[in-house]
Every structure is written in structure tokens, then in C-alpha cells.
Design a protein around this motif. Structure first.
Motif, mmCIF file in Angstrom:
data_model
loop_
_atom_site.group_PDB
_atom_site.id
_atom_site.type_symbol
_atom_site.label_atom_id
_atom_site.label_comp_id
_atom_site.label_asym_id
_atom_site.label_seq_id
_atom_site.Cartn_x
_atom_site.Cartn_y
_atom_site.Cartn_z
ATOM 1 N N ASP A 84 56.807 41.866 53.392
ATOM 2 C CA ASP A 84 57.737 41.248 54.347
ATOM 3 C C ASP A 84 57.427 41.689 55.774
ATOM 4 O OD1 ASP A 84 59.042 39.867 52.368
ATOM 5 O OD2 ASP A 84 60.625 41.364 52.105
ATOM 6 N N HIS A 85 57.124 42.959 55.959
ATOM 7 C CA HIS A 85 56.764 43.425 57.306
ATOM 8 C C HIS A 85 55.451 42.792 57.765
ATOM 9 C CE1 HIS A 85 59.860 46.335 58.252
ATOM 10 N NE2 HIS A 85 59.759 46.877 57.051
ATOM 11 N N VAL A 86 54.527 42.637 56.846
ATOM 12 C CA VAL A 86 53.244 42.003 57.205
ATOM 13 C C VAL A 86 53.475 40.562 57.649
ATOM 14 C CG1 VAL A 86 51.044 41.192 56.277
ATOM 15 C CG2 VAL A 86 51.838 43.493 55.727
ATOM 16 N N LYS A 87 54.325 39.841 56.938
ATOM 17 C CA LYS A 87 54.587 38.446 57.282
ATOM 18 C C LYS A 87 55.354 38.321 58.595
ATOM 19 C CE LYS A 87 54.603 36.980 52.450
ATOM 20 N NZ LYS A 87 55.419 36.486 51.307
ATOM 21 N N ASP A 88 56.102 39.361 58.965
ATOM 22 C CA ASP A 88 56.853 39.323 60.221
ATOM 23 C C ASP A 88 55.971 39.557 61.447
ATOM 24 O OD1 ASP A 88 59.182 38.844 58.865
ATOM 25 O OD2 ASP A 88 59.819 40.940 58.820
ATOM 26 N N TRP A 89 54.751 40.030 61.226
ATOM 27 C CA TRP A 89 53.881 40.341 62.359
ATOM 28 C C TRP A 89 53.447 39.059 63.047
ATOM 29 C CZ3 TRP A 89 52.936 44.796 64.730
ATOM 30 C CH2 TRP A 89 51.886 44.852 65.654
ATOM 31 N N MET A 92 52.606 52.167 58.630
ATOM 32 C CA MET A 92 52.274 52.056 60.051
ATOM 33 C C MET A 92 51.790 50.636 60.337
ATOM 34 S SD MET A 92 52.905 55.271 60.492
ATOM 35 C CE MET A 92 52.467 55.525 62.215
ATOM 36 N N ASP A 93 52.177 50.093 61.489
ATOM 37 C CA ASP A 93 51.788 48.715 61.810
ATOM 38 C C ASP A 93 50.394 48.670 62.435
ATOM 39 O OD1 ASP A 93 51.929 49.348 64.511
ATOM 40 O OD2 ASP A 93 53.828 48.338 64.854
ATOM 41 N N PRO A 94 49.855 47.482 62.718
ATOM 42 C CA PRO A 94 48.487 47.371 63.244
ATOM 43 C C PRO A 94 48.279 48.014 64.610
ATOM 44 C CG PRO A 94 49.143 45.292 62.283
ATOM 45 C CD PRO A 94 50.370 46.150 62.315
ATOM 46 N N GLU A 95 49.346 48.370 65.296
ATOM 47 C CA GLU A 95 49.210 49.053 66.580
ATOM 48 C C GLU A 95 49.393 50.558 66.446
ATOM 49 O OE1 GLU A 95 52.036 47.097 69.079
ATOM 50 O OE2 GLU A 95 50.656 45.445 69.569
ATOM 51 N N GLY A 96 49.505 51.060 65.228
ATOM 52 C CA GLY A 96 49.646 52.493 64.996
ATOM 53 C C GLY A 96 51.049 53.012 65.100
ATOM 54 N N ASP A 97 52.047 52.125 65.188
ATOM 55 C CA ASP A 97 53.450 52.534 65.281
ATOM 56 C C ASP A 97 54.067 52.619 63.885
ATOM 57 O OD1 ASP A 97 53.569 52.718 68.077
ATOM 58 O OD2 ASP A 97 53.805 50.541 68.241
ATOM 59 N N PHE A 98 54.945 53.580 63.739
ATOM 60 C CA PHE A 98 55.637 53.770 62.465
ATOM 61 C C PHE A 98 56.620 52.623 62.221
ATOM 62 C CE2 PHE A 98 59.493 55.540 60.401
ATOM 63 C CZ PHE A 98 58.963 55.755 59.138
ATOM 64 N N VAL A 99 56.632 52.125 60.979
ATOM 65 C CA VAL A 99 57.513 51.012 60.622
ATOM 66 C C VAL A 99 58.646 51.473 59.712
ATOM 67 C CG1 VAL A 99 57.646 48.757 59.495
ATOM 68 C CG2 VAL A 99 55.655 49.337 60.883
ATOM 69 N N GLU A 100 58.294 52.096 58.587
ATOM 70 C CA GLU A 100 59.319 52.459 57.615
ATOM 71 C C GLU A 100 58.763 53.504 56.656
ATOM 72 O OE1 GLU A 100 62.461 50.202 54.583
ATOM 73 O OE2 GLU A 100 61.197 49.045 55.973
ATOM 74 N N ALA A 101 59.654 54.379 56.182
ATOM 75 C CA ALA A 101 59.298 55.372 55.173
ATOM 76 C C ALA A 101 59.776 54.884 53.818
ATOM 77 C CB ALA A 101 59.917 56.720 55.502
#
Length: 319
Positions: A303-308, A278-287
């Protein structure tokens, strides 16, 4: 016949063959004598000019032949000298010095390879980044999120922990139970490795959560003792049956407990086996499924963290 001989013959022919006969004729008639002298002068001057032109042409041909020979000889000597010079290049330093000023040398080749490699790495990274962005955007719901949602449970210390406590950081959510004989321990070991690798690469940006699917047996004290064996930073969440059921439904998690279980009887809980990012806004990112190794899963999360890129949440998650 030589050139002067040919000229003498032409002068004789121009004078009319027998000069004695022409002189006698001129003595009988003085008027024709004057004309004859003029004719003789003109006739004698024409062959002389012709002979001079022929002599000049012959001399020019000789000069041209000599000049051409000298030019060909010079070109041959230069080619021979260049060939000898190339053959004399035997060391690496000599070859580098010869090729230094050319358009295709070692430096140019290295620059070309470096540029091509840089472009390939850049476009590969951009392709992967756009794919991650597309996955993250597709999983976001319109209105109600597809995966995830509000909940209020209790952590291993007995404190209330709700979905709002997940905001500001990425969260890795796992559903399991403490009496699981093999799958849950293996996945929690992997989760510990994933968490440490992401923390090493990106800092304190991830919340590792385990939500129990067996609230009847997994009290806060049981969760605390159980999770301490895997990682000290793990957060265990529990609640009553309805709270757990609603949370599992929000995360699209399947779980099932057997019916008519006697008190103290051991049983297994069937449930979905996924890590939900889940991302910092509470939205689902990937399973992240069981097919991912710890290294692969940590790379996906990092990679998802760096894309934020949102500044407000980025500041809070880097605290």
C-alpha cells in the motif's frame, strides 16, 4: 301527481277559478276585456315555462344518474380487470415484465446496491490512504530524520554498501545476528514471505536488508552462508563495532552484548525486533512489529509503494 297534471292545475288557478264569470264581466266592459286577455296570456305562459324548466331538470337528473351509473360501472369493471390481470401474473417473466417500467424494480435495486458499494469502497480506500500518508509524514524528521540516517558498511560479498545505495527503492531493514536461536530465524522466514509477496504485487521495488548486531562473530562470509538459507536476494551488512553502534543509534535500535566474554564462548545479543520500512528517498515510513503476519506486513508495504507518486523516484524504483 304527474308533471302535466300539475301544470294544468296551475293554469286553471292562474285563470282565476271561474272562466264563465270572467267572460260575463268582460262583455259589460270591453276595456277590461283586453286587459284580461293580456293577463290571461301572461298568466298562462308563466306556468308553462315553469313546467318546462321542471321537466328539463327532471330529464337532466335522469341523464346524470344514468351517466354516473355508467362511470361507476366502468371504474368497477376496470378495477376488476386490473385485479384479475395481477392475479393472472404467475411466472417470473410476467412479474419482471410488469415491474420493468416501474421506479422500483430489480435493475434499479442492483444499480443502487452497486453504487453504494462502490462509494463505500472508495471512501474506505481514501481513509486508509490518508492514514498511511499521515503516518509517513509524521515519521519524517525536520533536519535530522527521526529514524534512519547515513551509514557505510560492508555487504556479504565484501563490497561497501552505504545508505545512498538504498535510494530509489523501498527498503526493509532488520537488525539481528546469526547466532540467534529462535527469534531471528522466525523473523527472517517472515521477511522472505513478505519480500516475495510484495515483489509479486508491485515488482522489484524492495531491498531486504539485515544489519548484524554482533559484528564480532558475523563476518561477511558468515552472513552470506546464513542468509542463503532464507532467501537469495537478502543483503547482509556488517562492520566494526563503532560502525554498527552508530547505525543502530541512527535507527533507534537497542542492542546489548554481555561483557567479559571469553574467546569462543557462546552468548546472546539482546536487541529490538522490528522491520523498518524506508521510502525511496531514505525516509522512515513505518515500523512493522512481531504482531504483523507476513500477509499483513506485505499489504502494508504494498500500500505504501502504491501511494508513492513522485515521478523521478518512481521511474528508478520500477527498473
Amino acid at each position: 301527481m304527474a308533471a302535466p297534471s300539475r301544470c294544468t292545475a296551475r293554469i286553471a288557478n292562474a285563470l282565476g277559478g271561474n272562466p264563465t264569470r270572467r267572460i260575463a264581466t268582460s262583455l259589460r266592459d270591453p276595456t277590461p276585456r283586453i286587459a284580461a286577455r293580456t293577463l290571461v296570456a301572461r298568466a298562462s305562459s308563466a306556468p308553462l315555462r315553469t313546467c318546462q324548466r321542471q321537466a328539463q331538470t327532471t330529464e337532466a337528473r335522469r341523464q346524470f344518474s344514468s351517466s354516473s351509473h355508467r362511470q361507476l360501472s366502468g371504474t368497477f369493471h376496470r378495477q376488476l380487470s386490473s385485479t384479475s390481470h395481477r392475479q393472472a401474473l404467475k411466472t417470473i417473466g410476467q412479474i419482471k415484465a410488469r415491474n420493468k417500467g416501474g421506479p422500483f424494480n430489480i435493475t434499479a435495486a442492483l444499480l443502487f446496491i452497486a453504487t453504494a458499494g462502490g462509494l463505500w469502497a472508495y471512501f474506505t480506500y481514501e481513509k486508509e490512504r490518508m492514514a498511511r500518508k499521515r503516518i509517513a509524514e509524521q515519521t519524517k524528521g525536520v533536519g535530522k530524520p527521526k529514524v534512519g540516517g547515513p551509514f557505510a558498511l560492508v555487504d556479504q560479498d565484501g563490497n561497501v554498501f552505504s545508505s545512498t545505495d538504498m535510494l530509489g527503492k523501498y527498503s526493509l531493514v532488520y537488525f539481528g545476528f546469526t547466532h540467534c536461536p529462535d527469534i531471528c530465524p522466525d523473523e527472517l522466514d517472515k521477511m522472505a514471505l513478505m519480500y516475495d509477496k510484495v515483489r509479486e504485487r508491485c515488482g522489484d521495488v524492495l531491498l531486504p536488508l539485515m544489519i548484524t548486531c554482533d559484528p564480532a562473530r558475523d563476518s561477511p562470509a558468515v552472513l552470506k552462508e546464513y542468509l542463503a538459507e532464507f532467501h537469495p536476494h537478502f543483503i547482509g551488512l556488517t562492520g566494526n563495532h563503532e560502525q554498527i553502534k552508530d547505525t543502530c543509534k541512527a535507527y533507534r535500535v537497542y542492542f546489548s552484548t554481555p561483557k567479559d566474554v571469553a574467546p569462543g564462548q557462546d552468548y546472546l545479543v539482546d536487541h529490538s525486533i522490528y522491520f523498518y520500512l524506508m521510502d525511496p528517498e531514505g525516509d522512515f515510513v513505518e515500523a512493522i512489529g512481531r504482531n504483523f503476519t507476513a500477509d499483513q506486513a506485505a499489504k502494508v508495504i504494498a500500500d505504501h509503494v502504491k501511494d508513492w507518486e513522485k515521478p523521478l523516484k518512481k521511474e528508478s524504483r520500477w527498473e
